[in-house]
Write a protein that holds these residues in place. Structure first.
Motif, PDB file in Angstrom:
ATOM      1  N   ALA A   1       7.255  47.503  31.665  1.00 19.92           N
ATOM      2  CA  ALA A   1       6.099  47.123  32.243  1.00 19.92           C
ATOM      3  C   ALA A   1       5.495  47.981  33.072  1.00 19.92           C
ATOM      4  N   LYS A   2       5.845  49.074  33.629  1.00 19.52           N
ATOM      5  CA  LYS A   2       5.540  50.312  33.988  1.00 19.52           C
ATOM      6  C   LYS A   2       4.506  50.448  33.154  1.00 19.52           C
TER       7      LYS A   2
ATOM      8  N   PRO B   1      11.865  46.621  33.601  1.00 20.62           N
ATOM      9  CA  PRO B   1      10.622  46.549  34.427  1.00 20.62           C
ATOM     10  C   PRO B   1      10.072  47.448  33.810  1.00 20.62           C
TER      11      PRO B   1
ATOM     12  N   CYS C   1      10.436  38.343  24.071  1.00 17.57           N
ATOM     13  CA  CYS C   1       8.913  38.968  24.898  1.00 17.57           C
ATOM     14  C   CYS C   1       7.621  38.212  25.118  1.00 17.57           C
TER      15      CYS C   1
ATOM     16  N   ILE D   1       4.716  36.531  27.576  1.00 19.88           N
ATOM     17  CA  ILE D   1       4.637  36.656  27.915  1.00 19.88           C
ATOM     18  C   ILE D   1       2.711  35.376  27.639  1.00 19.88           C
TER      19      ILE D   1
ATOM     20  N   GLU E   1       2.528  45.283  37.161  1.00 19.44           N
ATOM     21  CA  GLU E   1       4.532  45.717  36.901  1.00 19.44           C
ATOM     22  C   GLU E   1       5.197  44.160  37.146  1.00 19.44           C
TER      23      GLU E   1
ATOM     24  N   PHE F   1       4.883  40.920  35.285  1.00 20.71           N
ATOM     25  CA  PHE F   1       5.786  41.702  33.488  1.00 20.71           C
ATOM     26  C   PHE F   1       6.351  41.736  34.065  1.00 20.71           C
ATOM     27  N   LYS F   2       7.420  42.189  34.843  1.00 20.14           N
ATOM     28  CA  LYS F   2       8.563  43.485  35.175  1.00 20.14           C
ATOM     29  C   LYS F   2       9.949  42.610  34.066  1.00 20.14           C
TER      30      LYS F   2
ATOM     31  N   VAL G   1       1.340  48.710  31.495  1.00 20.51           N
ATOM     32  CA  VAL G   1       0.402  48.935  32.641  1.00 20.51           C
ATOM     33  C   VAL G   1      -0.970  49.894  32.144  1.00 20.51           C
TER      34      VAL G   1
ATOM     35  N   PHE H   1       3.700  45.748  23.858  1.00 24.40           N
ATOM     36  CA  PHE H   1       5.012  45.839  24.772  1.00 24.40           C
ATOM     37  C   PHE H   1       5.332  45.909  23.668  1.00 24.40           C
TER      38      PHE H   1
END
Length: 170
Positions: A29-30, A26, A159, A163, A15, A18-19, A33, A48
């Motif tokens: 990411a949460k 964020p 994004c 990444i 998290e 990748f936030k 994950v 994503f």
């Protein structure tokens, strides 16, 4: 970092890492994950993208509203996220002529007033002011639904590039 390393991270580490692949959001990411393990960088990117695509309209607007204006006051006050600052500087938005800056500020204001969120474009793929201004001119006549779609599609591009800055290509 390799995709296998991403899969080995603690949830909190994932998290944190990748936030900001979705600017100042964020929550992405949460959520992503929880879909580990990923077999490839592409699979991570798709996770994503699917997250963004499956948001309801209000959440998509919140994602778009989390993005700063291009060459806006946050850039010149050094208050952008590191990612946004690097992307805008890479496109030369920190070195605009007064005329270019005034034109961009005017068009950004028109766009934000019309749609309720800032103009979002992947500046790393449109890294010349002329292309950014052209994008604004082309997209201003659109309706709000079209611009939510265009904006989210550009968030996906941003994004993916973010990444790729973190995870090595397979």
């Amino acid at each position: 970092m390799k995709i296998a390393d991403v899969n080995e991270l603690l949830d909190e580490e994932f998290e944190e890492l990748f936030k900001n692949v979705v600017e100042l959001f964020p929550k992405a990411a949460k959520t992503v994950v929880l879909q580990r393990p990923f077999d490839s960088l592409n699979e991570l990117t798709v996770a994503f993208n699917n997250y963004l695509e499956n948001l309801d309209v209000a959440e998509k607007i919140a994602v778009l509203q989390s993005h700063p204006d291009l060459a806006g006051k946050l850039l010149f006050e050094n208050k952008l996220s590191v990612d946004s600052a690097n992307e805008q500087a890479g496109a030369g938005l920190d070195k605009l002529t007064d005329e270019q800056k005034n034109q961009l500020v005017k068009l950004n204001a028109e766009y934000s007033e019309k749609f309720g969120f800032p103009f979002v474009i992947c500046v790393r793929q449109n890294n010349k002011i002329e292309r950014i201004l052209e994008g604004l001119h082309q997209r201003l006549p659109n309706n709000r639904e079209q611009e939510i779609t265009n904006g989210i599609n550009n968030v996906k591009k941003i994004c993916q590039l973010r990444i790729e800055n973190i995870v090595e290509l397979d």
